[in-house]
Design a protein around this motif. Structure first.
Motif, PDB file in Angstrom:
ATOM      1  N   GLY A  71       0.705  -1.138   0.193  1.00 39.13           N
ATOM      2  CA  GLY A  71       0.105   0.049  -0.055  1.00 39.13           C
ATOM      3  C   GLY A  71       0.880   1.386  -0.030  1.00 39.13           C
ATOM      4  N   VAL A  72       0.435   2.437  -0.525  1.00 39.41           N
ATOM      5  CA  VAL A  72       0.897   3.614  -0.242  1.00 39.41           C
ATOM      6  C   VAL A  72       0.129   4.513   0.428  1.00 39.41           C
ATOM      7  N   SER A  73       0.670   5.703   0.889  1.00 43.09           N
ATOM      8  CA  SER A  73       0.032   6.730   1.776  1.00 43.09           C
ATOM      9  C   SER A  73       0.707   8.088   1.590  1.00 43.09           C
ATOM     10  N   VAL A  74      -0.161   9.126   1.714  1.00 38.81           N
ATOM     11  CA  VAL A  74       0.358  10.484   1.757  1.00 38.81           C
ATOM     12  C   VAL A  74       0.509  10.950   3.021  1.00 38.81           C
ATOM     13  N   HIS A  83       4.444  14.194   1.192  1.00 38.91           N
ATOM     14  CA  HIS A  83       5.333  13.264   1.163  1.00 38.91           C
ATOM     15  C   HIS A  83       4.578  11.782   0.965  1.00 38.91           C
ATOM     16  N   VAL A  84       4.916  10.989  -0.033  1.00 31.64           N
ATOM     17  CA  VAL A  84       4.254   9.792  -0.384  1.00 31.64           C
ATOM     18  C   VAL A  84       5.218   8.898   0.420  1.00 31.64           C
ATOM     19  N   TRP A  85       4.626   7.821   1.255  1.00 28.64           N
ATOM     20  CA  TRP A  85       5.283   6.947   1.948  1.00 28.64           C
ATOM     21  C   TRP A  85       4.730   5.500   1.307  1.00 28.64           C
ATOM     22  N   ASP A  86       5.784   4.680   1.049  1.00 25.21           N
ATOM     23  CA  ASP A  86       5.422   3.303   0.324  1.00 25.21           C
ATOM     24  C   ASP A  86       6.078   2.477   1.722  1.00 25.21           C
ATOM     25  N   GLU A 182      -4.412   6.546   5.495  1.00 30.05           N
ATOM     26  CA  GLU A 182      -4.886   5.485   4.653  1.00 30.05           C
ATOM     27  C   GLU A 182      -4.137   4.165   4.540  1.00 30.05           C
TER      28      GLU A 182
ATOM     29  N   GLN C 114      10.912  12.418  -4.354  1.00 28.03           N
ATOM     30  CA  GLN C 114       9.495  12.588  -4.286  1.00 28.03           C
ATOM     31  C   GLN C 114       9.114  13.475  -5.529  1.00 28.03           C
ATOM     32  N   SER C 141      -3.620  -1.172  -3.967  1.00 26.10           N
ATOM     33  CA  SER C 141      -2.515  -1.667  -3.052  1.00 26.10           C
ATOM     34  C   SER C 141      -1.127  -2.021  -3.953  1.00 26.10           C
ATOM     35  N   ILE C 146       0.301   7.961  -6.001  1.00 30.19           N
ATOM     36  CA  ILE C 146      -1.058   8.271  -6.077  1.00 30.19           C
ATOM     37  C   ILE C 146      -1.277   8.883  -7.420  1.00 30.19           C
ATOM     38  N   TRP C 164       2.169  10.357  -8.178  1.00 29.11           N
ATOM     39  CA  TRP C 164       3.185  11.101  -7.416  1.00 29.11           C
ATOM     40  C   TRP C 164       3.657  10.205  -6.191  1.00 29.11           C
TER      41      TRP C 164
END
Lengths: 398, 398, 398
Positions: A71-74, A83-86, A182, C114, C141, C146, C164
Motif C-alpha cells: 500500500g501507499v499513503s500520503v 510526502h508519499v510513503w510506501d 490511509e 519524491q 494496493s 497516487i 506522485w
C-alpha cells in the motif's frame, strides 16, 4: 491336585482373579452405580471422545511466519511538504518478520546536528531564570543532552537551560490527526507454515487447495473467507476491538493469533488455521533517525518519533493422531478413578452403614497363622500345593 | 434368593467390594503402614498442597513485551570530536522489542568508499613481500575485500596486499575504556502483559494498583521495590553478576527473566511478576553502517563496530486454578502408588515371610471347575442366581 | 481374639491383602500371561529403559543464540558499477539474532526522490490511453504512488498514468543470475548456550572441550565434525535440500534446528547438540531503502528489492535426570495397565467362557445381611472384634 500342582508349566497358566464380596445393600450399590456412570461418562464422553484422549498429541510445532505489507499513503510533513510513503518507508523492520511495526503517525525533527541549543521547556528542571539553575554537565534521564551551564531563551515566553546534543531538540505536539490514516487500507499477507515433528506432518496456510489464484485475490473475512491469509489492516484492528483512528494517532499493539488444531486421523487438507485478533496495548511509539553526512564531514540526522501499530503474529498449534498407548493411558486414568469411587463406597459401607460391623467382618476375612509344628510339615518351597485344610472350617470355630 | 435374583433391576444395585484377607503379620503390616504414610504424605503434602495438585495449570501464556530506554551519553569519537548519543543512536533495533542492543563502546571507521587500499596486517595472509604473494581475485572469509594482485605499503613498517572493497579498511584497537560508560545510568522500562488463555485471565506488570504515578517515579530494587518495572541499566548488570565496566568494554548478553506464578484461587491482584537477571555471555559485538550518497552519486558509509549489551527479556508464566479433574488425577496417581506399596508388601508376605506358603494358600483360594454334567443343569444365562452349593464346603474336601 | 482385637495398637498393624480366586482355566490364564508380558515389556523395555521413564524431564530450557556471518562478495550494480559487499552490507538485521537475512540478489533503484513520474506498466490499471483512464487521487494496493490524473508516456511503446511518489519507480527484471553468488562461501558462526532451570545445568555449543582453537578453525560436517558450530552457507543450503543458485536467485527460508537431548545421569560433557537443516520456503524478498538528504534539504533514497536467504535458528532441548517420583509414576501407569488386562480377562472368564456361571459364583461371594436382632447385639462401635460366626457356614445354607 498334588501331581498337577507340581507341574510348574501348568501353574504358570493359573488364572488369578480378585475375589469380591457381593451384598444387596441397595443404597451403597446405587451410589456406586451413579459414581461409576458419572466417571464412565467423563472418561468415555469427555476425555476419550470430546478431548480426543485416544490420540497422541504434538503441541510443540515448528512454525515459520513471513509477512508482507502492501500500500501507499500520503503524509503531510510540516517542514518538508507532503510526502508519499510506501512499504519501504512505513514498515520497521522491513524483513517481513512475525513482529513488525506499521507507522501511522509521526513527529519529525528534520536536520538535527550536534551542537548547542535550548532544552525543551517540558523536560523536568529545564526551565531556568539564571545560569545558576543549570549546573554544567548535568544530565537527567529525560533530557535531550548535557547542560552547558547557561540559561538561554527558548522562545519569546520561556527561558531554558542550554544543552549540548542533537539540535534543535524535538518539539511541538504530536499531530492531532494520524498522518498516515490511509494505512487502514493496506493489505497484510501472512505466510505461515507449520510442522509437527512427532507426526512428520507439514502444512501451510497458503496451500492452494481450490483454484490457482484464490490466495492472490481474496481478503480475509471472519465468515465469508476465514482461510484467506490476506488481511486489510483496518479490518484487523476492528476485529481486535480497536478504533483505527484512535490507535493510529498514538499507536498500539495488536496480536494476531493463528491457531492450528489438527486431527490427523482425518485428511490433512482439513487441517486449517483459525485467526483471532487481540488489542494488546494502547499507546506505542519509539524514536528512529535517518542519518547522513553533511559536507564537509558533519553528521546530520532527521529524528522521527514514530507512532503506529505493532503487529505480533503468534502461532499455536496442536495435532493429534490415534495411538494405542494414549488410549491405554486415558482408560487407565479412568480405571483409577473407578477405584477411587469404590474406595469411597467402601468407606460408607464399612464405617457409616447401619450394618457396618457385619460388612467389615465379611470384607476382611481374618486368617490365623497355624501353629508352627504344622507349618514345619510343609514341603517348602512347593508353596502352591499345600495340603492344608480349608481355613474357614478349621481355624475359625463356627 | 432365586426370586430376588431374577429381578434384574435389583441385581444392578448389588454392591461388590473386594474381599480382603486380614492377617496379624505385624512386620509386613508395619511396613505397609510406613509405606502408606509416606505415600500419603507425598501425595497430600507435596503433590496436593505444596505443588498445588488440586489446580488445573496453564503454563502456555501469551505474552507481550515492550521496552523503552531513556538517557543521553557523550562519546569521544576520534575522527569526529565529541558527540552526544541519545536513545535513537544507541538502541538497536529502536522498536522496543524484547531483544535489543545497547551500544556501550564502538570502533568507528568514518567515510568509507568503494576503492582500492591496503588490507589490514592482522588479516591472515594479508602481509606480503611481493605481488606474487597476493593472487588477484582471492578472498578469504576474514578479509575486507578482494585482492587486486598488488603488494603495497600499509604504513611505514608493514606491506600488505592491496584489496578492492570499502576503503580505508577498519583498523585501530578497540578503545580501552567504554565510550558510553554513562549508559549505566540509563533507565529501562519493561511493559509486559500476559494472558492465560485457559482461564481467560489477563494482567500486566504496569497495572497501577496503588497510587497513580508510582510506576512513573519508581526504580526497581530487589527488596525495596521488587514490582517496579523501571530498571537502571547498571543495576541490572550488577544483579546479573557482571561488572558494568568490563561488560561495556567488550559487550555481553544479559537475560532478564520475568516469572509469573499465579494462583488464580486468590485475588488477581496478587498475581505479580518476579524479575531475575543472568549474565548469559561475555563478549558481543557486530558491525553496522550508516550510508549516504556523496555528490556526485557515489555511495559512502561510516562503519561502526559496535560493542554493547544485548538484553534478552524472557517471560515464563504459570497459572493454576482449582479443578475437580486435576484433584482426581492427583489422588488417582496417589492411589496407584498405594497399590504399588501393597504389591510390594504382598511379595514379601508371599515369598519372603517364614509362613509364606500358608499366606499363599489363604490369599489364593483355589476353585476346581465342577464336573460338566453339573454345569449342564445350570439355567444359563441366568448367571447370578446359581443354585450351586458354596464351593468351599463342597469341592474342597476338608 | 477378643482381647487382642481390642488392642488398638495391634489392629493398626493388621495386614490386609486382597483375596484372589485361583482357577486352572488355562486359556484365560495364558491370555493373561501374554498380556502381562506385553505390558511388562512395554513398561520396562520401552517406557522405562528406552524412553528413560525413570528420569524427570525438563523440556523448557532457556536458550540464547548469537550468530555471526563472515565473508565478502562482489556485486555488479548496473547504475553504480561493481561493488564489494561485506557483512555490514548483506546481513539484515546486523545484530546477530537468531533470525537474519543474507542478501544474495537484489534489484536496485538508485536515487529516488519524491515527485511525479509514469507508473510502471506491470501494475494493474496503470496502462492508459487518455487522462480519463487515470482518476486523480486513486491508489491501489500494488501501485507505487497516487495518481495525478494525467496519462503520460512510460517509454516508446507504453503509456501509463502519472503518479506522485518516489520517482523513478522500480523497474526492470530481477537479474537472471544471483549477484552475490559468492555468499555460498561465507561462514556462519552460531553461538548457542542453553540452561535447564530444573536441574540448574548450563552448557553451550562452543565449550572448548578438546584443544584451544578447535572451534576457530573447524567447519561443520555432518560426519567428520558434527559438533563444529561454524557452517559454510552453501553447505547449510545443500543439507537443507536446496540448490544454492536457485535459492540465491529468488530467495528462500532455511531453518537450522539445534536439538539438545541430554542425559544428565551421564557426564555433562556428553550433552552435545545435533544440527539439522530444513528448506522451509522457496521465494523470499523484501524492500529496504537507504536514505539521505540532498542539498538543499530534499530527501532521497536508494530502493533495494532484496532477495536472499532468511535463516531461522531454532533450539529445542530436553534433559533428563533420575528421579524416584518419575520412576514411580512410570511404574504406576504400568500397573494401571496390568489392572486393565486383568479386567479384560475377567470379562472373558465371567461372560464368554463355557463355565462362566460357575466362575461368576466363585468370584462374587454373596453375603446376606443378618437379621436385625442379631446385629443389635453387636458392641458397636467396636467394629473389628465381631463375635460373629463365619458367614459361609451359617447364613449360606449349604
Amino acid at each position: 491336585m498334588g501331581v498337577l500342582g507340581s507341574l510348574c508349566g501348568w501353574r504358570l497358566l493359573d488364572y488369578k482373579t480378585e475375589k469380591y464380596v457381593l451384598t444387596r445393600n441397595w443404597w451403597v450399590g446405587a451410589l456406586q452405580r451413579v459414581l461409576q456412570l458419572g466417571i464412565l461418562g467423563y472418561v468415555i464422553g469427555w476425555s476419550l471422545l470430546l478431548q480426543k484422549g485416544y490420540q497422541e498429541k504434538d503441541s510443540d510445532p515448528r512454525v515459520s511466519v513471513i509477512t508482507k505489507l502492501k500500500g501507499v499513503s500520503v503524509a503531510q510533513m510540516e517542514a518538508l511538504g507532503s510526502h508519499v510513503w510506501d512499504v519501504a518507508d512505513y514498515t520497521k523492520p522491513p524483513q517481513g518478520e512475525n513482529v513488525f511495526f506499521l507507522v501511522t503517525n509521526f513527529l519529525a525533527t528534520p536536520e538535527q546536528v550536534q551542537g548547542k541549543c535550548p532544552e525543551h521547556p517540558s523536560v523536568p528542571l529545564a526551565p531556568c531564570l539564571a545560569d545558576e539553575d543549570c549546573p554544567a554537565g548535568e544530565t537527567l534521564s529525560h533530557s535531550h543532552g548535557i547542560k552547558t551551564g547557561k540559561c538561554v531563551p527558548f522562545n519569546s515566553s520561556y527561558q531554558t537551560c542550554e544543552i549540548w546534543g542533537w539540535c534543535p531538540v524535538e518539539s511541538g505536539p504530536v499531530p492531532r490527526k494520524p498522518q498516515l490514516l490511509e494505512s487502514q487500507n493496506f493489505t497484510l499477507l501472512i505466510k505461515n507454515s507449520i510442522t509437527f515433528p512427532k507426526f512428520n506432518f507439514l502444512t501451510a496456510n497458503t496451500l492452494e487447495t481450490r483454484d490457482g489464484g484464490y490466495f492472490k485475490r481474496c481478503r480475509y473475512h471472519a465468515q465469508a473467507s476465514p482461510l484467506c491469509p490476506v488481511f486489510r489492516v483496518g479490518d484487523v484492528v476492528a476485529a481486535a476491538g480497536g478504533d483505527f483512528e484512535d490507535l493510529a494517532l498514538l499507536g498500539g499493539v495488536v496480536r494476531i493469533q493463528i491457531t492450528w488444531d489438527c486431527d490427523l486421523d482425518r485428511p490433512g487438507s482439513e487441517c486449517q488455521p483459525r485467526y483471532s485478533f487481540w488489542l494488546q496495548e494502547k499507546g506505542h511509539n519509539f524514536r528512529a533517525a535517518v542519518r547522513w553526512w553533511r559536507p564537509p564531514g558533519r553528521e546530520a540526522r532527521s529524528l522521527f518519533k514514530l507512532f503506529g501499530i505493532r503487529f505480533e503474529i503468534l502461532v499455536a498449534g496442536q495435532a493429534g493422531k490415534f495411538s494405542v498407548i494414549s488410549t491405554g493411558i486415558t482408560l487407565g486414568t479412568g480405571m483409577a478413578l473407578l477405584g477411587a469411587a469404590t474406595f469411597l463406597c467402601d468407606l460408607l459401607l464399612l464405617y457409616v452403614d447401619r450394618q457396618a460391623p457385619f460388612y467389615w467382618g465379611e470384607k476382611y476375612e481374618e486368617v490365623k497363622i497355624p501353629p508352627p509344628f504344622l507349618l514345619s510339615l510343609l514341603p517348602f518351597p512347593l508353596l502352591p500345593s499345600l495340603p492344608l485344610p480349608p481355613p474357614s472350617s478349621t481355624f475359625f470355630p463356627s
